[in-house]
Design an enzyme around this catalytic site. Structure first.
Site, mmCIF file in Angstrom:
data_model
loop_
_atom_site.group_PDB
_atom_site.id
_atom_site.type_symbol
_atom_site.label_atom_id
_atom_site.label_comp_id
_atom_site.label_asym_id
_atom_site.label_seq_id
_atom_site.Cartn_x
_atom_site.Cartn_y
_atom_site.Cartn_z
ATOM 1 N N HIS A 194 0.831 -1.196 0.000
ATOM 2 C CA HIS A 194 0.000 0.000 0.000
ATOM 3 C C HIS A 194 0.874 1.258 0.000
ATOM 4 O O HIS A 194 0.515 2.268 -0.589
ATOM 5 C CB HIS A 194 -0.950 -0.015 1.189
ATOM 6 C CG HIS A 194 -2.160 0.796 0.929
ATOM 7 N ND1 HIS A 194 -3.096 0.426 0.000
ATOM 8 C CD2 HIS A 194 -2.545 1.994 1.396
ATOM 9 C CE1 HIS A 194 -4.033 1.353 -0.064
ATOM 10 N NE2 HIS A 194 -3.716 2.325 0.778
ATOM 11 N N GLU A 437 -11.377 -10.405 -5.730
ATOM 12 C CA GLU A 437 -9.947 -10.434 -5.430
ATOM 13 C C GLU A 437 -9.563 -11.656 -4.604
ATOM 14 O O GLU A 437 -8.400 -11.874 -4.308
ATOM 15 C CB GLU A 437 -9.516 -9.152 -4.711
ATOM 16 C CG GLU A 437 -10.336 -8.791 -3.497
ATOM 17 C CD GLU A 437 -9.938 -7.437 -2.900
ATOM 18 O OE1 GLU A 437 -8.883 -6.898 -3.253
ATOM 19 O OE2 GLU A 437 -10.710 -6.935 -2.060
ATOM 20 N N ASP A 461 -4.682 -8.307 -5.133
ATOM 21 C CA ASP A 461 -4.937 -9.399 -4.195
ATOM 22 C C ASP A 461 -5.255 -10.698 -4.917
ATOM 23 O O ASP A 461 -4.845 -11.764 -4.476
ATOM 24 C CB ASP A 461 -6.087 -9.031 -3.246
ATOM 25 C CG ASP A 461 -5.595 -8.138 -2.129
ATOM 26 O OD1 ASP A 461 -4.546 -8.451 -1.544
ATOM 27 O OD2 ASP A 461 -6.236 -7.108 -1.859
ATOM 28 N N CYS A 508 -9.609 -2.810 -11.174
ATOM 29 C CA CYS A 508 -9.031 -1.655 -10.485
ATOM 30 C C CYS A 508 -7.687 -1.975 -9.846
ATOM 31 O O CYS A 508 -7.117 -1.146 -9.155
ATOM 32 C CB CYS A 508 -10.015 -1.107 -9.452
ATOM 33 S SG CYS A 508 -10.428 -2.306 -8.179
HETATM 34 C C1 PEP Z 1 -6.535 -4.993 -5.413
HETATM 35 O O1 PEP Z 1 -6.421 -5.858 -4.545
HETATM 36 O O2 PEP Z 1 -6.226 -5.168 -6.606
HETATM 37 C C2 PEP Z 1 -7.029 -3.647 -5.066
HETATM 38 C C3 PEP Z 1 -7.319 -2.764 -5.981
HETATM 39 O O3 PEP Z 1 -7.175 -3.366 -3.748
HETATM 40 P P1 PEP Z 1 -5.989 -2.953 -2.746
HETATM 41 O O4 PEP Z 1 -4.741 -2.759 -3.564
HETATM 42 O O5 PEP Z 1 -6.446 -1.706 -2.071
HETATM 43 O O6 PEP Z 1 -5.944 -4.141 -1.858
HETATM 44 MG MG MG Z 2 -7.336 -5.607 -2.625
#
Ligand code: PEP
Ligand code: MG
Length: 585
Positions: A194, A437, A461, A508
């Site tokens: 993150h 995910e 994920d 996303c």
């Molecule tokens: C993902 O897991 O691809 C996602 C967009 O969520 P995050 O990166 O916030 O876990």
């Molecule tokens: Mg995610």
């Protein structure tokens, strides 16, 4: 002497600055001199932090069980002994009261001198004990920084600095950036953490997995961070600097060229319109999304609001923050994701979360929202109240079974009913979607889709869980392969399931914003992408130069491919350059 260190580029761009080492990481050290009048308060903070650290160790020890309990208890006892050592504690007190140092700086100095003593030892075992010092001091620093407000922690100016550390917490990135940090060099971490995502949001170059950085860079060294190549040049030469200036000029030109695409439609050469949405976590992202002609916000990560503080934000605070995003998008759709705290994000969120041995597989995302009383309700109420200001969709993270969607729907209906009774203006209809995910959700999607209005694929994920490769573990970086046949098949299945049910499917995860994968995703039938707003123009440029019908014809072959090599050959036919991957061929 010039030295080149390597890691992986986690956020693009280059930055030139003075190195600032944080060891152990995660803590901002205030090196300003204490005023006489503040000494007593600072001593109290120190005592408090020491007491907290001791209490944490006691709790840890009490929780131990299993075959390794005795050995672990020995470590904990060793750490407790350091914390109880009068010389250690009095030394710290003296540094604060006589040396007029802030507690954080006193801890850093103690650490540096103790580590030097351990490092000078001949006995390799004793030498390795320096780690205990690091851990103990890190624990006290942790307790201390939880006490200090973000405001206090921001105090020290970081203008022109490149942070060199083992890791950096997402919640620390923003204050650091606001105080002038230009880039990050991390010895650990991954390009999908993150912190890496945030660093891209902030347009700050980051190199992760630069294992040798802390031992080869000194405080104050001039360093050139290259997030494109995953390199750090320590003591750059005149030639390096000339190269950097050239890069600055070229980057400005490239930006200018892309800027011409801001108002251009996203359409393949065979005329298929593609929706490019933006991922956002900060208001700056929303502004950039608008500026780059995003069709909407495809993922608004709400964690950010929770991470910047110690208490859970109230409904009103959440409502105002979400409404700003909706207003900011001026009538374009905004997809707000409910809280996805977990694994790499649990930090200072004001939620008393139980420590978990394996948080990535633990209580995160919707699991947390459904367990903490009031959490989901407050958030859904806040989101629903924004539906009176523009088109809003609700997205639920980490869904693994249909019961979770049912539970969220029930709560959503109850919230809507209450809000209407209370006289709030909310939309008649709102869409609820799930992040796909977790492999279980991807595989069971045909039976889940009827409960959903749309889905969004979270490849970050989905890849980690499908391949059992921790997205934050740089040692496994080359196994984290978006082109693994299992991943491609899941992606194709999700897109096809959505298509059959007539439900929109977006993506996303980071894959959606990487132009390397654009032809592949078009080939698999994806028509809605959501990405960091900075990536929008490049992806648009790429899409507008591709023929979707040609790519679609390659999809069956791609899905039959059994190895990465074969997939790479097929993608080569799409004229796609692949990032180097050394294993899993
Ligand atoms: C993902 O897991 O691809 C996602 C967009 O969520 P995050 O990166 O916030 O876990
Ligand atoms: Mg995610």
């Amino acid at each position: 002497m010039r030295l080149v260190l390597t890691g992986s580029g986690a956020s693009r761009g280059k930055a030139l600055g003075r190195a600032r080492l944080e060891q152990p990481s995660r803590f901002l050290v205030d090196e300003t001199r204490l005023d006489e009048a503040d000494i007593a308060a600072e001593l109290a903070r120190l005592e408090h932090a020491l007491a907290d650290a001791r209490a944490e160790l006691r709790t840890l020890r009490d929780k131990l069980s299993g075959p390794l309990a005795r050995e672990v208890a020995e470590f904990i006892d060793a750490h407790s002994l350091i914390l109880a050592d009068p010389e250690f504690v009095n030394g710290l007190r003296d540094l604060v009261s006589q040396g007029r140092m802030h507690a954080s700086a006193a801890l850093k100095l103690q650490r540096d001198s103790l580590v030097a003593v351990f490092e000078a030892m001949d006995d390799p075992y004793l030498r390795s004990r320096r780690e205990d010092i690091e851990h103990v001091i890190g624990r006290v620093q942790g307790a201390l920084s939880r006490e200090s407000s973000i405001e206090e922690r921001k105090l020290a100016s970081r203008v022109g600095e490149i942070l060199v550390s083992d890791t950096v917490a997402p919640s620390e990135l923003v204050p650091l950036a606001e105080h002038g940090v230009l880039g990050f060099v991390l010895t650990a971490g991954s390009t999908l953490s993150h912190s890496a995502i945030l660093s891209r949001s902030l347009r700050l170059p980051m190199v992760v997995g630069a294992h040798e950085a802390l031992s080869h860079v000194q405080d104050g060294d001039l360093v050139l961070v290259d997030g494109d190549r995953g390199e750090i040049i320590v003591h750059p030469t005149a030639q390096d600097l000339a190269g950097y200036r050239l890069w600055q000029r070229e980057a400005a030109q490239h930006d200018q060229r892309l800027e011409c695409l801001r108002t251009v439609e996203t359409r393949t050469i065979d005329g298929v319109a593609i929706n490019l949405h933006a991922n956002a976590e900060m208001t700056a992202d929303v502004a950039q999304a608008r500026a780059n002609g995003a069709a909407g916000i495809g993922l608004y990560r709400t964690e950010f609001l929770f991470l910047q503080r110690r208490e859970v934000p109230t409904e009103e605070e959440q409502f105002l923050a979400y409404r700003d995003v909706v207003l900011g998008m001026g009538g374009l759709p905004v997809t707000i994701r409910t809280l996805d705290l977990g694994a790499d994000k649990i930090d200072n969120a004001g939620l008393a979360l139980r420590e978990e041995p394996n948080p990535a597989l633990g209580v995160r995302g919707v699991r947390l929202s459904l367990r903490v009383p009031g959490l989901l309700r407050t958030q859904l109420r806040a989101i629903l109240r924004t539906t009176g200001y523009g088109p809003v969709r609700i997205l639920v993270p980490m869904v693994s079974c249909v019961e979770e969607i049912e539970a969220v729907r029930r709560e959503l209906r109850a919230c809507a009913k209450d809000l209407r009774t209370q006289g709030h203006e909310i939309a008649d209809h709102f869409e609820l979607g799930a992040m796909i995910e977790v492999p279980a959700a991807a595989i069971a999607l045909p039976s889940m889709i009827r409960m959903l209005d749309f889905v969004s694929i979270g490849t970050n994920d989905l890849i980690q869980y499908t391949l059992a490769v921790d997205r934050g573990n740089d040692a496994l970086g080359d196994l984290y392969d978006p082109l693994h046949p299992a991943v491609l098949r899941l992606l194709a299945q999700i897109i096809a399931t959505g298509g059959r049910a007539g439900k929109p499917v977006a993506m996303c995860g980071e894959m959606a914003g990487d132009t390397v994968f654009t032809p592949l995703l078009l080939a698999l039938g994806l028509t809605e992408f959501s990405m960091h707003p900075r990536a929008l123009l490049e992806v648009r440029e790429r899409i507008n130069a591709l023929d979707r019908s040609v790519l679609r014809r390659l999809a069956p072959k791609l899905l039959r491919a059994t190895s990465r090599k074969r997939i790479a050959d097929l993608l080569g036919q799409m004229r796609v350059e692949l990032p180097a991957v050394t294993t899993s061929a």
